[in-house]
Design a protein around this motif. Structure first.
Motif, PDB file in Angstrom:
ATOM      1  N   MET A 100      -1.667   0.594  -4.396  1.00 37.78           N
ATOM      2  CA  MET A 100      -2.614   1.856  -3.952  1.00 37.78           C
ATOM      3  C   MET A 100      -3.990   1.187  -3.699  1.00 37.78           C
ATOM      4  SD  MET A 100      -0.686   4.867  -5.699  1.00 37.78           S
ATOM      5  CE  MET A 100      -1.757   6.034  -4.980  1.00 37.78           C
ATOM      6  N   LEU A 101      -4.599   0.510  -4.751  1.00 32.64           N
ATOM      7  CA  LEU A 101      -5.913  -0.069  -4.568  1.00 32.64           C
ATOM      8  C   LEU A 101      -6.295  -0.994  -3.555  1.00 32.64           C
ATOM      9  CD1 LEU A 101      -8.515  -0.059  -6.083  1.00 32.64           C
ATOM     10  CD2 LEU A 101      -7.765  -2.083  -7.590  1.00 32.64           C
ATOM     11  N   LEU A 102      -5.147  -2.061  -3.359  1.00 30.45           N
ATOM     12  CA  LEU A 102      -5.317  -2.865  -2.431  1.00 30.45           C
ATOM     13  C   LEU A 102      -5.382  -2.103  -0.845  1.00 30.45           C
ATOM     14  CD1 LEU A 102      -2.892  -5.790  -3.669  1.00 30.45           C
ATOM     15  CD2 LEU A 102      -5.476  -5.746  -3.331  1.00 30.45           C
ATOM     16  N   ALA A 103      -4.395  -1.194  -0.947  1.00 30.05           N
ATOM     17  CA  ALA A 103      -4.312  -0.395   0.444  1.00 30.05           C
ATOM     18  C   ALA A 103      -5.500   0.421   0.637  1.00 30.05           C
ATOM     19  CB  ALA A 103      -3.229   0.654   0.269  1.00 30.05           C
ATOM     20  N   SER A 135       5.906   2.745   4.366  1.00 31.06           N
ATOM     21  CA  SER A 135       5.744   4.014   3.596  1.00 31.06           C
ATOM     22  C   SER A 135       4.790   3.950   2.499  1.00 31.06           C
ATOM     23  CB  SER A 135       7.138   4.400   3.252  1.00 31.06           C
ATOM     24  OG  SER A 135       8.054   4.268   4.065  1.00 31.06           O
ATOM     25  N   ILE A 136       3.890   3.111   2.514  1.00 29.58           N
ATOM     26  CA  ILE A 136       2.957   3.037   1.327  1.00 29.58           C
ATOM     27  C   ILE A 136       1.871   4.009   1.640  1.00 29.58           C
ATOM     28  CG2 ILE A 136       0.843   1.535   0.563  1.00 29.58           C
ATOM     29  CD1 ILE A 136       2.465  -0.933   1.065  1.00 29.58           C
ATOM     30  N   ASP A 137       1.625   4.546   3.117  1.00 32.42           N
ATOM     31  CA  ASP A 137       0.645   5.693   3.115  1.00 32.42           C
ATOM     32  C   ASP A 137       1.332   7.136   2.385  1.00 32.42           C
ATOM     33  OD1 ASP A 137       2.984   5.781   4.857  1.00 32.42           O
ATOM     34  OD2 ASP A 137       2.132   7.354   6.006  1.00 32.42           O
ATOM     35  N   GLU A 138       2.522   7.126   1.976  1.00 32.02           N
ATOM     36  CA  GLU A 138       2.917   8.496   1.325  1.00 32.02           C
ATOM     37  C   GLU A 138       2.862   8.328  -0.133  1.00 32.02           C
ATOM     38  OE1 GLU A 138       4.287  10.409   3.118  1.00 32.02           O
ATOM     39  OE2 GLU A 138       5.145   9.631   5.160  1.00 32.02           O
ATOM     40  N   LEU A 139       2.295   7.167  -0.629  1.00 33.55           N
ATOM     41  CA  LEU A 139       2.261   7.026  -2.249  1.00 33.55           C
ATOM     42  C   LEU A 139       1.111   7.804  -2.803  1.00 33.55           C
ATOM     43  CD1 LEU A 139       2.328   2.988  -2.944  1.00 33.55           C
ATOM     44  CD2 LEU A 139       3.945   4.596  -3.140  1.00 33.55           C
ATOM     45  N   PRO A 140      -0.048   8.157  -2.187  1.00 37.26           N
ATOM     46  CA  PRO A 140      -0.649   9.292  -2.687  1.00 37.26           C
ATOM     47  C   PRO A 140      -0.252  10.831  -2.981  1.00 37.26           C
ATOM     48  CG  PRO A 140      -1.967   8.141  -1.036  1.00 37.26           C
ATOM     49  CD  PRO A 140      -0.461   7.778  -0.887  1.00 37.26           C
ATOM     50  N   GLN A 141       1.014  10.723  -2.430  1.00 35.27           N
ATOM     51  CA  GLN A 141       1.745  12.154  -2.605  1.00 35.27           C
ATOM     52  C   GLN A 141       2.403  12.282  -3.977  1.00 35.27           C
ATOM     53  OE1 GLN A 141       4.772  12.881   0.560  1.00 35.27           O
ATOM     54  NE2 GLN A 141       3.183  12.016   2.151  1.00 35.27           N
ATOM     55  N   LEU A 142       2.290  11.114  -4.920  1.00 36.87           N
ATOM     56  CA  LEU A 142       2.537  11.221  -6.279  1.00 36.87           C
ATOM     57  C   LEU A 142       1.870  12.002  -7.161  1.00 36.87           C
ATOM     58  CD1 LEU A 142       3.141   7.256  -6.798  1.00 36.87           C
ATOM     59  CD2 LEU A 142       5.096   9.140  -6.861  1.00 36.87           C
TER      60      LEU A 142
END
Length: 490
Positions: free
Chosen positions: A315-318, A383-390
């Motif tokens: 997430m940090l790299l993204a 699907s990394i764009d969905e990770l903030p939904q955590l």
């Protein structure tokens, strides 16, 4: 009772008579199955003890014997709790095997745990324990298969069947007869219909079954031993008439039952519960409620924190890549419809140019969409764009697994989702999820046709109706593979 007319006598005589076949109460055979399976577990333990006798000191045989008997009792308890001896499990081999093996597996696990807690596991031979488990498994599967096939054969011969008469030859009685004859699990032989309306208001043959007479004729048949059970199929609005008939039939030694009203046939598969002393039909339950809701919340918190522990570097790299690629914020918050159609804002990594990020009148991303940035294309494909939904999961707006949240303005084939499928809102009976059953089955991405939306909704409703912790974990595992081999993500 009034004297029977010749016509009534002829009708009553047409009732099937006893054919000399022995009628066996199915409960008696079910008791036999219980005893045979309990003894199978004990016998398997004895066989294992015999095979390992040379490696087990003779002085310990008594301890092993107590463990074997205890295992048989524990298995019997779990088998009863899991419905291994319910009627439906005696005519379906697949269902029977599932319940029996689950009961035996739980019993074995329980004994292992108790042995560990009591520090007694070292007193028993592991080879003997494994032999006992394996031999009992074989014996239980073989025993239940033999008993199921035998009981199926006896059922086909009508050994378990009770002779049932339906009082009421109108639409309600006809529908009841059709249901009974179409249900292969019932052990019922329909005798025919009886009705006091003998003036042409009811047909002489209903759904292939004869009209055999009036209530007096029915009582006469009962007295002669030709009927075992009566189902009264009259409209519930005819309360006074039903009470008169029930009082009349109550003088006979047979079971009397009241058929559902016509409207109730639409909800035959719904459970009947007691509200105080009043039976009521449960048309719909709130899904994932009570203790299930607590378990799912614990699952969401525990797994989300674990996932964040491993993915925070990604997430940090993204976030750094988004900042270096195009101007604008790292995160993007968009309105969605959540549990009970309540709006909330979903967190995502920004994957489109800042001036193209839509809040109202949202358009789904399409293949080669010019709004998507270079970094955004990679984020969406993986699907990394969905990770903030955590973070949405931690705040309680979403779950890890559930129907994907859609914007209210999203369309399928040019029409709003709610206009395409009238039951679309049913997917909001649970919290939306980061991943879901529809997504891992390939129904993700753009809904450019109405059929795609229908398929997605069917999968979402299947998930809601069949939710379990195990189902969630299965979907999460499949999600990993779906991310590795993405489809319809752009």
């Amino acid at each position: 009772m009034n004297k029977m007319t010749p016509e009534r006598t002829m009708l009553a005589d047409s009732v099937p008579q006893k054919d000399g076949r022995i009628s066996v109460p199915i409960d008696l055979l079910v008791l036999g199955v219980r005893l045979v399976e309990g003894l199978s577990v004990v016998l398997a333990g004895g066989v294992a003890l015999y095979l390992w006798a040379q490696r087990i000191p003779e002085v310990e045989f008594q301890t092993y014997t107590r463990a074997i008997i205890g295992g048989g009792l524990i298995f019997a308890l779990f088998a009863e709790m899991l419905g291994s001896y319910d009627i439906d499990a005696h005519f379906s081999l697949r269902r029977a095997w599932q319940r029996v093996m689950m009961a035996w597996g739980m019993a074995a696990a329980f004994m292992v745990i108790m042995g560990f807690l009591l520090k007694a596991s070292e007193d028993f031979s592991r080879g003997w324990a494994l032999t006992w488990f394996a031999s009992a498994t074989v014996m239980l599967l073989g025993t239940r298969a033999a008993m199921t096939l035998w009981m199926r054969r006896m059922k086909r011969q009508g050994v378990f069947n009770s002779r049932v008469a339906i009082f009421g030859a109108a639409a309600q009685g006809e529908r009841m007869a059709r249901y009974i004859r179409g249900n292969q699990r019932l052990t019922i032989s329909l005798v025919g219909f009886f009705d006091d309306r003998q003036d042409g208001r009811v047909p002489m043959v209903v759904d292939g079954l004869p009209l055999l007479g009036t209530s007096d004729d029915l009582i006469a048949c009962i007295r002669q031993g030709h009927v075992d059970q009566v189902i009264v199929a009259l409209p519930w609005s005819a309360e006074a008439r039903i009470q008169q008939l029930v009082a009349k039939f109550a003088m006979t030694p047979v079971r009397i039952r009241l058929a559902p009203d016509l409207a109730s046939f639409a909800f035959l598969h719904r459970p009947l519960v007691l509200l105080g002393d009043v039976p009521v039909l449960t048309l719909f339950e709130r899904p994932i409620s009570g203790m299930d809701a607590v378990l799912k919340r614990v699952e969401d918190w525990a797994l989300t924190l674990g996932i964040l522990f491993f993915v925070w570097p990604v997430m940090l790299l993204a976030a750094i890549a988004i900042k270096l690629d195009t101007p604008g914020p790292v995160f993007f918050r968009q309105p969605r419809e959540g549990f009970n159609n309540q709006p909330f804002r979903v967190w995502k990594f920004r994957s489109m140019t800042h001036d193209e990020c839509e809040v109202d009148g949202i358009r789904q991303a399409t293949r080669n969409d010019k709004r998507v940035t270079r970094v955004g294309a990679v984020l969406r494909r993986t699907s990394i764009d969905e990770l903030p939904q955590l973070f949405n999961v931690l705040t309680g707006d979403m779950s890890l697994v559930g129907p994907r949240p859609h914007a209210a303005s999203t369309r399928a084939g040019g029409r709003l989702f709610n206009d395409v499928v009238a039951t679309y809102a049913a997917r909001h009976k649970v919290k939306p999820g980061i991943t879901g059953w529809a997504q891992v089955c390939g129904w993700r991405g753009e809904t450019d046709t109405e059929d795609k939306l229908v398929k997605r909704l069917e999968h979402d409703l299947h998930y809601i109706e069949n939710w379990s912790i195990g189902f969630d974990l299965y979907i999460l595992v499949r999600t990993v593979f779906a991310v590795m081999v993405p489809r319809n993500a752009f």
